[in-house]
Design a protein around this motif. Structure first.
Motif, PDB file in Angstrom:
ATOM      1  N   ALA A  20       8.282 -57.944 -17.788  1.00 35.16           N
ATOM      2  CA  ALA A  20       6.839 -57.914 -17.519  1.00 35.16           C
ATOM      3  C   ALA A  20       6.146 -56.879 -18.401  1.00 35.16           C
ATOM      4  CB  ALA A  20       6.581 -57.610 -16.043  1.00 35.16           C
ATOM      5  N   ARG A  21       6.771 -55.701 -18.565  1.00 34.96           N
ATOM      6  CA  ARG A  21       6.207 -54.666 -19.454  1.00 34.96           C
ATOM      7  C   ARG A  21       6.135 -55.167 -20.887  1.00 34.96           C
ATOM      8  NH1 ARG A  21       9.107 -50.433 -16.414  1.00 34.96           N
ATOM      9  NH2 ARG A  21      10.869 -51.043 -17.685  1.00 34.96           N
ATOM     10  N   SER A  22       7.153 -55.894 -21.296  1.00 36.00           N
ATOM     11  CA  SER A  22       7.186 -56.454 -22.646  1.00 36.00           C
ATOM     12  C   SER A  22       6.047 -57.449 -22.856  1.00 36.00           C
ATOM     13  CB  SER A  22       8.533 -57.127 -22.886  1.00 36.00           C
ATOM     14  OG  SER A  22       8.542 -57.805 -24.108  1.00 36.00           O
ATOM     15  N   HIS A  23       5.825 -58.300 -21.866  1.00 37.79           N
ATOM     16  CA  HIS A  23       4.733 -59.275 -21.955  1.00 37.79           C
ATOM     17  C   HIS A  23       3.372 -58.578 -21.962  1.00 37.79           C
ATOM     18  CE1 HIS A  23       7.068 -62.903 -21.864  1.00 37.79           C
ATOM     19  NE2 HIS A  23       7.658 -62.574 -20.719  1.00 37.79           N
ATOM     20  N   LEU A  24       3.217 -57.549 -21.129  1.00 35.20           N
ATOM     21  CA  LEU A  24       1.964 -56.800 -21.116  1.00 35.20           C
ATOM     22  C   LEU A  24       1.707 -56.140 -22.469  1.00 35.20           C
ATOM     23  CD1 LEU A  24       1.937 -55.138 -17.595  1.00 35.20           C
ATOM     24  CD2 LEU A  24       0.254 -56.733 -18.504  1.00 35.20           C
ATOM     25  N   ALA A  25       2.734 -55.569 -23.054  1.00 37.76           N
ATOM     26  CA  ALA A  25       2.584 -54.938 -24.372  1.00 37.76           C
ATOM     27  C   ALA A  25       2.202 -55.972 -25.427  1.00 37.76           C
ATOM     28  CB  ALA A  25       3.883 -54.234 -24.762  1.00 37.76           C
ATOM     29  N   ARG A  26       2.782 -57.167 -25.344  1.00 38.98           N
ATOM     30  CA  ARG A  26       2.454 -58.227 -26.288  1.00 38.98           C
ATOM     31  C   ARG A  26       0.995 -58.651 -26.131  1.00 38.98           C
ATOM     32  NH1 ARG A  26       6.033 -62.671 -25.218  1.00 38.98           N
ATOM     33  NH2 ARG A  26       7.583 -61.391 -26.258  1.00 38.98           N
ATOM     34  N   ILE A  27       0.525 -58.787 -24.897  1.00 37.38           N
ATOM     35  CA  ILE A  27      -0.869 -59.150 -24.654  1.00 37.38           C
ATOM     36  C   ILE A  27      -1.799 -58.074 -25.206  1.00 37.38           C
ATOM     37  CG2 ILE A  27      -2.613 -59.453 -22.850  1.00 37.38           C
ATOM     38  CD1 ILE A  27      -0.466 -60.957 -21.236  1.00 37.38           C
ATOM     39  N   GLU A  28      -1.453 -56.805 -24.987  1.00 35.52           N
ATOM     40  CA  GLU A  28      -2.282 -55.710 -25.506  1.00 35.52           C
ATOM     41  C   GLU A  28      -2.346 -55.733 -27.028  1.00 35.52           C
ATOM     42  OE1 GLU A  28      -0.627 -52.159 -23.865  1.00 35.52           O
ATOM     43  OE2 GLU A  28      -1.380 -52.596 -21.848  1.00 35.52           O
ATOM     44  N   ARG A  29      -1.211 -55.992 -27.677  1.00 31.54           N
ATOM     45  CA  ARG A  29      -1.202 -56.083 -29.149  1.00 31.54           C
ATOM     46  C   ARG A  29      -2.049 -57.255 -29.622  1.00 31.54           C
ATOM     47  NH1 ARG A  29       4.286 -55.106 -28.410  1.00 31.54           N
ATOM     48  NH2 ARG A  29       4.759 -57.288 -28.828  1.00 31.54           N
ATOM     49  N   GLN A  30      -1.949 -58.397 -28.943  1.00 30.54           N
ATOM     50  CA  GLN A  30      -2.745 -59.560 -29.319  1.00 30.54           C
ATOM     51  C   GLN A  30      -4.237 -59.259 -29.199  1.00 30.54           C
ATOM     52  OE1 GLN A  30      -1.283 -62.548 -26.640  1.00 30.54           O
ATOM     53  NE2 GLN A  30       0.376 -63.177 -28.002  1.00 30.54           N
ATOM     54  N   ILE A  31      -4.614 -58.598 -28.115  1.00 30.57           N
ATOM     55  CA  ILE A  31      -6.021 -58.258 -27.895  1.00 30.57           C
ATOM     56  C   ILE A  31      -6.506 -57.324 -29.005  1.00 30.57           C
ATOM     57  CG2 ILE A  31      -7.559 -56.910 -26.397  1.00 30.57           C
ATOM     58  CD1 ILE A  31      -6.030 -58.142 -24.008  1.00 30.57           C
ATOM     59  N   GLU A  32      -5.732 -56.294 -29.320  1.00 31.05           N
ATOM     60  CA  GLU A  32      -6.151 -55.343 -30.351  1.00 31.05           C
ATOM     61  C   GLU A  32      -6.233 -55.991 -31.727  1.00 31.05           C
ATOM     62  OE1 GLU A  32      -3.627 -51.937 -30.093  1.00 31.05           O
ATOM     63  OE2 GLU A  32      -4.591 -51.238 -28.247  1.00 31.05           O
ATOM     64  N   HIS A  33      -5.291 -56.851 -32.060  1.00 26.62           N
ATOM     65  CA  HIS A  33      -5.328 -57.527 -33.360  1.00 26.62           C
ATOM     66  C   HIS A  33      -6.522 -58.477 -33.455  1.00 26.62           C
ATOM     67  CE1 HIS A  33      -1.579 -56.053 -35.080  1.00 26.62           C
ATOM     68  NE2 HIS A  33      -1.044 -56.181 -33.881  1.00 26.62           N
TER      69      HIS A  33
END
Length: 83
Positions: A20-33
């Motif tokens: 779940a932490r990994s998925h949250l980090a991926r979503i955060e990276r997608q949002i920032e990019h």
């Protein structure tokens, strides 16, 4: 033989939490990019005559932060599901 409710369920819980932490980090990276791409696009449209200007102005940073907030709000369902 492992006792019922022993280390196996705890390991599954840790693995699920890590995923779940990994998925949250991926979503955060997608949002920032995505926010960065939109900011750069807006910046290019607004300053088409000044090609050699480097760096971001405070207004560009403000736009980036606003876009991050907007995109985070749009993805709140995914974020809440993983939290």
């Amino acid at each position: 033989m492992t006792p019922p409710g022993g280390p196996a369920p705890a390991a599954r819980i840790r693995a699920a939490c890590s995923e779940a932490r990994s998925h949250l980090a991926r979503i955060e990276r997608q949002i920032e990019h995505r926010a960065e791409r939109r900011t750069i696009t807006a910046k290019a449209k607004a300053r088409s005559s000044r090609r050699h200007q480097a760096g971001w102005s405070p207004a560009d940073e403000r736009l980036f932060r606003e876009l991050v907030e907007l995109l985070t709000f749009e993805r709140r369902g995914d974020i809440e599901a993983l939290s």
